[in-house]
Scaffold this motif. Structure first.
Motif, PDB file in Angstrom:
ATOM      1  N   MET A 136      46.819  33.686  32.423  1.00 26.25           N
ATOM      2  CA  MET A 136      47.165  34.514  33.584  1.00 26.25           C
ATOM      3  C   MET A 136      45.910  34.843  34.382  1.00 26.25           C
ATOM      4  SD  MET A 136      50.437  34.908  33.184  1.00 26.25           S
ATOM      5  CE  MET A 136      50.920  36.357  34.121  1.00 26.25           C
ATOM      6  N   VAL A 137      46.113  35.322  35.580  1.00 24.43           N
ATOM      7  CA  VAL A 137      44.982  35.735  36.397  1.00 24.43           C
ATOM      8  C   VAL A 137      44.585  37.153  36.021  1.00 24.43           C
ATOM      9  CG1 VAL A 137      45.647  34.219  38.283  1.00 24.43           C
ATOM     10  CG2 VAL A 137      46.478  36.580  38.255  1.00 24.43           C
ATOM     11  N   ARG A 138      43.389  37.509  36.376  1.00 21.18           N
ATOM     12  CA  ARG A 138      42.916  38.855  36.114  1.00 21.18           C
ATOM     13  C   ARG A 138      43.666  39.839  37.008  1.00 21.18           C
ATOM     14  NH1 ARG A 138      36.843  39.203  37.155  1.00 21.18           N
ATOM     15  NH2 ARG A 138      37.580  39.113  39.315  1.00 21.18           N
ATOM     16  N   GLU A 139      44.009  40.978  36.458  1.00 21.92           N
ATOM     17  CA  GLU A 139      44.686  41.999  37.241  1.00 21.92           C
ATOM     18  C   GLU A 139      44.064  43.358  36.955  1.00 21.92           C
ATOM     19  OE1 GLU A 139      48.764  42.735  36.197  1.00 21.92           O
ATOM     20  OE2 GLU A 139      48.366  42.654  34.040  1.00 21.92           O
TER      21      GLU A 139
ATOM     22  N   GLN B 255      43.041  38.796  43.032  1.00 16.50           N
ATOM     23  CA  GLN B 255      42.652  38.202  41.757  1.00 16.50           C
ATOM     24  C   GLN B 255      41.139  38.130  41.624  1.00 16.50           C
ATOM     25  OE1 GLN B 255      44.607  34.423  41.590  1.00 16.50           O
ATOM     26  NE2 GLN B 255      46.589  35.261  42.169  1.00 16.50           N
TER      27      GLN B 255
ATOM     28  N   GLU C 287      53.317  42.247  26.145  1.00 17.84           N
ATOM     29  CA  GLU C 287      52.779  41.784  27.426  1.00 17.84           C
ATOM     30  C   GLU C 287      51.502  42.504  27.838  1.00 17.84           C
ATOM     31  OE1 GLU C 287      55.906  42.782  26.786  1.00 17.84           O
ATOM     32  OE2 GLU C 287      56.772  43.889  28.501  1.00 17.84           O
TER      33      GLU C 287
ATOM     34  N   ARG D  54      42.903  40.371  31.558  1.00 18.99           N
ATOM     35  CA  ARG D  54      43.285  38.970  31.770  1.00 18.99           C
ATOM     36  C   ARG D  54      44.000  38.502  30.522  1.00 18.99           C
ATOM     37  NH1 ARG D  54      38.907  35.200  34.025  1.00 18.99           N
ATOM     38  NH2 ARG D  54      39.877  35.697  36.010  1.00 18.99           N
ATOM     39  N   ALA D  55      45.261  38.214  30.695  1.00 22.45           N
ATOM     40  CA  ALA D  55      46.065  37.690  29.599  1.00 22.45           C
ATOM     41  C   ALA D  55      45.894  36.174  29.530  1.00 22.45           C
ATOM     42  CB  ALA D  55      47.529  38.059  29.814  1.00 22.45           C
TER      43      ALA D  55
ATOM     44  N   ALA E 108      45.781  41.141  26.142  1.00 26.78           N
ATOM     45  CA  ALA E 108      44.826  40.609  27.110  1.00 26.78           C
ATOM     46  C   ALA E 108      43.422  40.997  26.689  1.00 26.78           C
ATOM     47  CB  ALA E 108      45.117  41.172  28.507  1.00 26.78           C
TER      48      ALA E 108
END
Length: 130
Positions: free
Chosen positions: A42-45, A113, A88, A38-39, A91
């Protein structure tokens, strides 16, 4: 039951880093494991996952060719080797375990997500900055 991610840190673009996920309280052999991140803002990926016995692996497109997931069931450890790191990639990285590998595959394919897994671990911060 505990999953503890460690190995994060501050690195420069292009550097490598290896994250570890230490498992205790259950037998890792019976679980697939996934790495998420999770950045900020941002949403968790999901980043990657590995199956419990055949060692099949899966990766998000954004990390394919740069990250490698592996596991050592005898040591109850799962690793995420990260190379050619980019800003990028910054996170908090988490590991998670679930009985079904399909849980992680589905999360990646559908871009979910929010998923339910058997166990979530604590996160470790990875910062890629010059």
């Amino acid at each position: 039951v505990q999953l503890q991610a460690c190995g994060g840190g501050l690195v420069q673009p292009g550097d490598s880093l290896r994250l570890s996920c230490a498992v205790s309280g259950f037998t890792l052999d019976n679980y697939a494991v996934g790495w998420f991140r999770r950045a900020p803002g941002m949403v968790r990926e999901i980043v990657s996952s590995i199956n419990k016995r055949d060692g099949a692996t899966d990766y998000a497109e954004s990390v394919k060719g740069r990250f490698t997931i592996s596991r050592d069931n005898a040591k109850n450890m799962v690793y995420l080797q990260m190379s050619s790191l980019k800003p990028e990639d910054t996170a908090v990285y988490y590991c998670a375990a679930d009985e079904y590998y399909a849980t992680f595959i589905t999360a990646r394919v559908l871009g979910l997500q929010s998923i339910t897994v058997d166990y979530w671990g604590q996160g470790t911060q990875v910062t890629v900055s010059s």
